[in-house]
Structure formats: C-alpha cells, structure tokens
Design a protein around this motif. Structure first.
Motif, PDB file in Angstrom:
ATOM      1  N   THR A   1      -5.972   4.273   9.743  1.00  0.00           N
ATOM      2  CA  THR A   1      -6.532   5.169   9.594  1.00  0.00           C
ATOM      3  C   THR A   1      -5.861   6.239   8.830  1.00  0.00           C
ATOM      4  OG1 THR A   1      -8.267   5.402  11.367  1.00  0.00           O
ATOM      5  CG2 THR A   1      -7.713   7.565   9.625  1.00  0.00           C
ATOM      6  N   ALA A   2      -5.891   6.604   7.353  1.00  0.00           N
ATOM      7  CA  ALA A   2      -5.029   6.985   6.133  1.00  0.00           C
ATOM      8  C   ALA A   2      -3.894   6.707   6.428  1.00  0.00           C
ATOM      9  CB  ALA A   2      -5.196   8.712   6.870  1.00  0.00           C
ATOM     10  N   GLY A   3      -3.820   5.232   6.114  1.00  0.00           N
ATOM     11  CA  GLY A   3      -2.656   4.047   6.529  1.00  0.00           C
ATOM     12  C   GLY A   3      -2.398   3.871   5.230  1.00  0.00           C
ATOM     13  N   PHE A   4      -1.043   3.092   5.049  1.00  0.00           N
ATOM     14  CA  PHE A   4      -0.458   2.429   3.940  1.00  0.00           C
ATOM     15  C   PHE A   4       0.877   1.615   4.871  1.00  0.00           C
ATOM     16  CE2 PHE A   4       2.044   5.952   5.666  1.00  0.00           C
ATOM     17  CZ  PHE A   4       3.369   5.677   6.239  1.00  0.00           C
ATOM     18  N   ALA A   5       1.017   0.182   3.397  1.00  0.00           N
ATOM     19  CA  ALA A   5       1.662  -0.614   3.897  1.00  0.00           C
ATOM     20  C   ALA A   5       3.614  -0.756   3.667  1.00  0.00           C
ATOM     21  CB  ALA A   5       1.677  -1.678   3.400  1.00  0.00           C
ATOM     22  N   ALA A   6       3.709   0.639   2.882  1.00  0.00           N
ATOM     23  CA  ALA A   6       4.251   0.561   1.956  1.00  0.00           C
ATOM     24  C   ALA A   6       4.315   2.280   0.850  1.00  0.00           C
ATOM     25  CB  ALA A   6       5.259  -0.026   1.247  1.00  0.00           C
TER      26      ALA A   6
ATOM     27  N   SER B   1       9.416   6.671   4.583  1.00  0.00           N
ATOM     28  CA  SER B   1      10.134   6.380   3.703  1.00  0.00           C
ATOM     29  C   SER B   1      10.944   4.565   3.580  1.00  0.00           C
ATOM     30  CB  SER B   1      11.510   7.330   2.767  1.00  0.00           C
ATOM     31  OG  SER B   1      12.700   7.461   3.519  1.00  0.00           O
ATOM     32  N   ARG B   2      11.041   4.898   4.348  1.00  0.00           N
ATOM     33  CA  ARG B   2      11.723   2.909   5.091  1.00  0.00           C
ATOM     34  C   ARG B   2      10.733   2.167   4.639  1.00  0.00           C
ATOM     35  NH1 ARG B   2      14.336   2.974   8.999  1.00  0.00           N
ATOM     36  NH2 ARG B   2      14.244   4.605   9.496  1.00  0.00           N
ATOM     37  N   VAL B   3       9.340   2.494   5.458  1.00  0.00           N
ATOM     38  CA  VAL B   3       8.784   1.162   5.930  1.00  0.00           C
ATOM     39  C   VAL B   3       7.967  -0.103   5.287  1.00  0.00           C
ATOM     40  CG1 VAL B   3       6.544   2.230   6.142  1.00  0.00           C
ATOM     41  CG2 VAL B   3       7.016   1.000   7.753  1.00  0.00           C
ATOM     42  N   ASP B   4       8.106  -0.993   5.312  1.00  0.00           N
ATOM     43  CA  ASP B   4       7.557  -2.055   4.511  1.00  0.00           C
ATOM     44  C   ASP B   4       6.591  -2.841   5.002  1.00  0.00           C
ATOM     45  OD1 ASP B   4       6.214  -3.582   2.072  1.00  0.00           O
ATOM     46  OD2 ASP B   4       8.121  -3.478   1.171  1.00  0.00           O
ATOM     47  N   VAL B   5       4.921  -3.032   5.238  1.00  0.00           N
ATOM     48  CA  VAL B   5       4.698  -4.491   6.301  1.00  0.00           C
ATOM     49  C   VAL B   5       3.321  -4.538   4.962  1.00  0.00           C
ATOM     50  CG1 VAL B   5       5.096  -2.957   8.429  1.00  0.00           C
ATOM     51  CG2 VAL B   5       2.484  -2.459   6.940  1.00  0.00           C
ATOM     52  N   ARG B   6       4.111  -4.684   4.210  1.00  0.00           N
ATOM     53  CA  ARG B   6       2.381  -5.414   2.975  1.00  0.00           C
ATOM     54  C   ARG B   6       3.458  -6.804   2.912  1.00  0.00           C
ATOM     55  NH1 ARG B   6       5.012  -2.608  -2.481  1.00  0.00           N
ATOM     56  NH2 ARG B   6       7.473  -2.833  -0.914  1.00  0.00           N
ATOM     57  N   ALA B   7       4.769  -6.991   3.596  1.00  0.00           N
ATOM     58  CA  ALA B   7       4.358  -8.883   3.815  1.00  0.00           C
ATOM     59  C   ALA B   7       4.164  -9.335   5.079  1.00  0.00           C
ATOM     60  CB  ALA B   7       5.527  -9.131   4.103  1.00  0.00           C
ATOM     61  N   ASP B   8       3.555  -8.014   6.391  1.00  0.00           N
ATOM     62  CA  ASP B   8       2.200  -8.588   7.276  1.00  0.00           C
ATOM     63  C   ASP B   8       1.638  -8.318   7.253  1.00  0.00           C
ATOM     64  OD1 ASP B   8       5.322  -6.785   7.641  1.00  0.00           O
ATOM     65  OD2 ASP B   8       4.616  -7.385   9.609  1.00  0.00           O
TER      66      ASP B   8
ATOM     67  N   SER C   1      -0.125   3.275  11.267  1.00  0.00           N
ATOM     68  CA  SER C   1      -1.212   2.157  10.528  1.00  0.00           C
ATOM     69  C   SER C   1       0.373   0.820  10.719  1.00  0.00           C
ATOM     70  CB  SER C   1      -2.123   2.519   9.239  1.00  0.00           C
ATOM     71  OG  SER C   1      -2.632   3.494   9.871  1.00  0.00           O
ATOM     72  N   ALA C   2       1.106   1.613   9.711  1.00  0.00           N
ATOM     73  CA  ALA C   2       2.049   0.418   9.628  1.00  0.00           C
ATOM     74  C   ALA C   2       2.670   0.078  10.954  1.00  0.00           C
ATOM     75  CB  ALA C   2       3.297   1.143   8.913  1.00  0.00           C
ATOM     76  N   VAL C   3       3.176   0.839  12.313  1.00  0.00           N
ATOM     77  CA  VAL C   3       3.275  -0.238  13.510  1.00  0.00           C
ATOM     78  C   VAL C   3       2.271  -0.593  13.732  1.00  0.00           C
ATOM     79  CG1 VAL C   3       4.113   1.603  15.512  1.00  0.00           C
ATOM     80  CG2 VAL C   3       5.265   2.723  13.756  1.00  0.00           C
ATOM     81  N   ALA C   4       0.999  -0.230  13.621  1.00  0.00           N
ATOM     82  CA  ALA C   4       0.389  -1.136  14.500  1.00  0.00           C
ATOM     83  C   ALA C   4       0.306  -2.139  13.731  1.00  0.00           C
ATOM     84  CB  ALA C   4      -1.421  -0.370  13.701  1.00  0.00           C
ATOM     85  N   VAL C   5       0.310  -2.499  12.114  1.00  0.00           N
ATOM     86  CA  VAL C   5       0.558  -3.561  11.976  1.00  0.00           C
ATOM     87  C   VAL C   5       1.374  -4.691  12.516  1.00  0.00           C
ATOM     88  CG1 VAL C   5       0.736  -4.881   9.133  1.00  0.00           C
ATOM     89  CG2 VAL C   5      -0.988  -2.917   9.104  1.00  0.00           C
ATOM     90  N   ARG C   6       2.260  -3.853  12.200  1.00  0.00           N
ATOM     91  CA  ARG C   6       3.569  -4.511  12.636  1.00  0.00           C
ATOM     92  C   ARG C   6       3.559  -4.754  14.179  1.00  0.00           C
ATOM     93  NH1 ARG C   6       8.570  -4.923  10.804  1.00  0.00           N
ATOM     94  NH2 ARG C   6       7.860  -4.908   8.640  1.00  0.00           N
ATOM     95  N   ILE C   7       2.648  -4.217  14.992  1.00  0.00           N
ATOM     96  CA  ILE C   7       2.643  -4.641  15.840  1.00  0.00           C
ATOM     97  C   ILE C   7       2.201  -6.127  16.021  1.00  0.00           C
ATOM     98  CG2 ILE C   7       1.093  -3.512  18.358  1.00  0.00           C
ATOM     99  CD1 ILE C   7       1.815  -0.936  18.400  1.00  0.00           C
ATOM    100  N   ALA C   8       1.042  -6.544  15.238  1.00  0.00           N
ATOM    101  CA  ALA C   8      -0.267  -7.306  15.162  1.00  0.00           C
ATOM    102  C   ALA C   8       0.595  -8.824  14.995  1.00  0.00           C
ATOM    103  CB  ALA C   8      -1.343  -7.047  14.400  1.00  0.00           C
ATOM    104  N   THR C   9       1.592  -8.765  14.325  1.00  0.00           N
ATOM    105  CA  THR C   9       2.085  -9.682  13.522  1.00  0.00           C
ATOM    106  C   THR C   9       3.308  -9.944  15.023  1.00  0.00           C
ATOM    107  OG1 THR C   9       3.677  -8.291  12.456  1.00  0.00           O
ATOM    108  CG2 THR C   9       1.939  -9.269  11.088  1.00  0.00           C
TER     109      THR C   9
END
Length: 277
Positions: free
Chosen positions: A126-131, A200-207, A106-114
């Motif tokens: 699905t079952a996703g998280f931004a961080a 443990s490092r991913v963070d797409v909250r700003a995306d 889900s985080a990978v998908a969000v980064r792809i979208a931006t």
C-alpha cells in the motif's frame, strides 16, 4: 544467531535475533505487518488491527527507533531489517505468513518475499515504492535536513502537508493547525530520521520480477508523499500482481479510505490457497 531449517531444499538466510518490539494479536493464518517510515504498527494499522485479528494472527514488529524498539546505532540496512521482521514472526511460531507493507514497508515486504519465498504466502503493498520517486526523495532530504537542524516541528508540518489529502486539509481552519501539528510531532518515533535515511537509499527494482507470491498493490491516488506512479510501477513489475485504486486517498488513509482498503484486502486474503507457502 540462529538458523531455521525446514529441510534440505530450504534456502533460508541465517536469521538474527530480532531484538524488536513486536505486537502479537489474534489467531489464525499469520499476517506480518511492515510499517512505514516515521510510523509504527498502531500508526499505520491501528484502524484495522482488531478486525484483522478476528481471524488472523497479527505479527507487528516495530523498526528500530519505533514503538519500544531501541534506536539503531548504525544506518539501517534493508536486508537486515527484512531478516529481523521474519525472525520476529518465526520467534512467535509463525513459519509462513502474508506480508502487509505500507510505504517503506512495501519495499521491506518485497525484499522479504525474495529472501524467503517459501515463507511468504502473499503480499499486500500500500502506497508503496521500489525506489524513492522524485517527490519522496525530496521529502526525505528535507526531513533529514530539518531533523539534523533540530527543527522537528517543521518536520511535523511537512509530514502533515504530505500525508493528508487536500480534502481533509481543507476541513482544517488555518488557526487550528497547531493541534494536528503537535499531534503529528508527538506521534513521530525517535527513529524517524533513520527510517527516512533508509527511504532515500532503498532500491528493490531488481527484486520485483523475482516475487512469486500472489500480490495486491493498493494505490491511494491522492498520495502527495509517494507518487501513485510508484505503486503502478510496483504492480507492473511483479508478475501477476493485482492492482486496486483508492480514489483521492492520501498517503495516510483516513477512516473511510481505510475501510475500503480493508474490504479489498479481506477479499484478496480470502481467495488465497489454504495451504502454506
């Protein structure tokens, strides 16, 4: 390195050569599949691949160390992983697609979208998280510590405990736990440690506020690895996102919950505009 260009207004990043093992199946509008940490395309999407492939082209790249993809020699980077998934789709002739992301995917998908907004027709998260939330952060730390000590059977026990629902676990006899633990251990790819390091490092909250694609967020409310609150925050942060719950469903969806997931996803995809992104 190669660059895809569709005109002067295109803002594509330079796409690398993917170098990933990619499942390609079906025909029709493309679905780019982004799997979770310690999983793979078959592990996450196996129950619905044949159904979705009836009227979609499925492009399922395996992260480094999963499927037939080589294990990473450096720590995984979210931007690089997003670029390589897009490159895999473009390499098989799919210039636009919906992205179906599960857990880390889900985080990978969000980064792809931006990074590639003109390519992404829609997101299903699905079952996703931004961080990583506290439960996921602790689980990732445990998995990394156990793996570093070579205690892979304990990693499998933790995964089984975290990814199944209490109802499904209750149906297992304690004396019979060795078999599902062994199956879980066998299914874990060599890149599991690298995947959870990225978790443990991913963070797409700003995306999130930058996502322009129609988005469906699916929340397994019985998830004990990624808190449901993480999915609620995804939906709240993405403009216009639609949210559906799978009551009592675990992080890894059982066949019944996956069938409900498929119904919701099909309804969402069917309502998308027919024009490309």
């Amino acid at each position: 390195m190669s660059e895809f260009s569709v005109g002067a207004m295109t803002t594509d990043h330079v796409l690398p050569t993917s170098h990933l093992d990619v499942l390609v199946q079906g025909r029709g509008p493309a679905l780019l599949l982004a799997h979770g940490a310690g999983g793979g395309i078959e592990g996450n999407f196996g129950l619905v691949l044949d159904d979705l492939a009836q009227d979609h082209t499925l492009v399922g790249p395996h992260y480094p160390g999963a499927g037939g993809s080589d294990v990473a020699i450096e720590p995984l980077d979210l931007d690089d992983l997003a670029d390589r998934l897009v490159a895999a789709a473009v390499a098989v002739g799919q210039d636009s697609f919906a992205v179906l992301g599960e857990s880390l995917g889900s985080a990978v998908a969000v980064r792809i979208a931006t990074r590639y907004p003109h390519r992404v027709r829609a997101l299903v998260l699905t079952a996703g998280f931004a961080a990583a939330d506290p439960v996921l952060a602790l689980a990732a730390q445990l998995i990394k510590s156990l793996a570093a000590a070579g205690q892979w059977e304990d990693v499998a026990r933790l995964a089984l405990l975290s990814c199944m629902s209490p109802v499904d676990l209750a149906d297992l006899e304690p004396a019979a736990l060795d078999k599902p633990v062994a199956q879980t251990l066998t299914a874990m790819p060599p890149g599991t440690l690298d995947h959870f390091d990225l978790v443990s490092r991913v963070d797409v909250r700003a995306d999130l506020a930058k996502v322009s694609a129609p988005t469906l967020v699916v929340v397994p409310t019985g998830d004990r690895l990624v808190l449901p609150e993480s999915s609620y925050r995804l939906a709240a942060g993405i403009p216009g996102a639609r949210l559906v719950e799978l009551p009592g469903a675990a992080h890894v969806l059982n066949p019944a919950d996956r069938a409900t997931w498929l119904r919701h996803v099909r309804e969402f995809l069917a309502a998308l505009p027919t024009t490309s992104a």
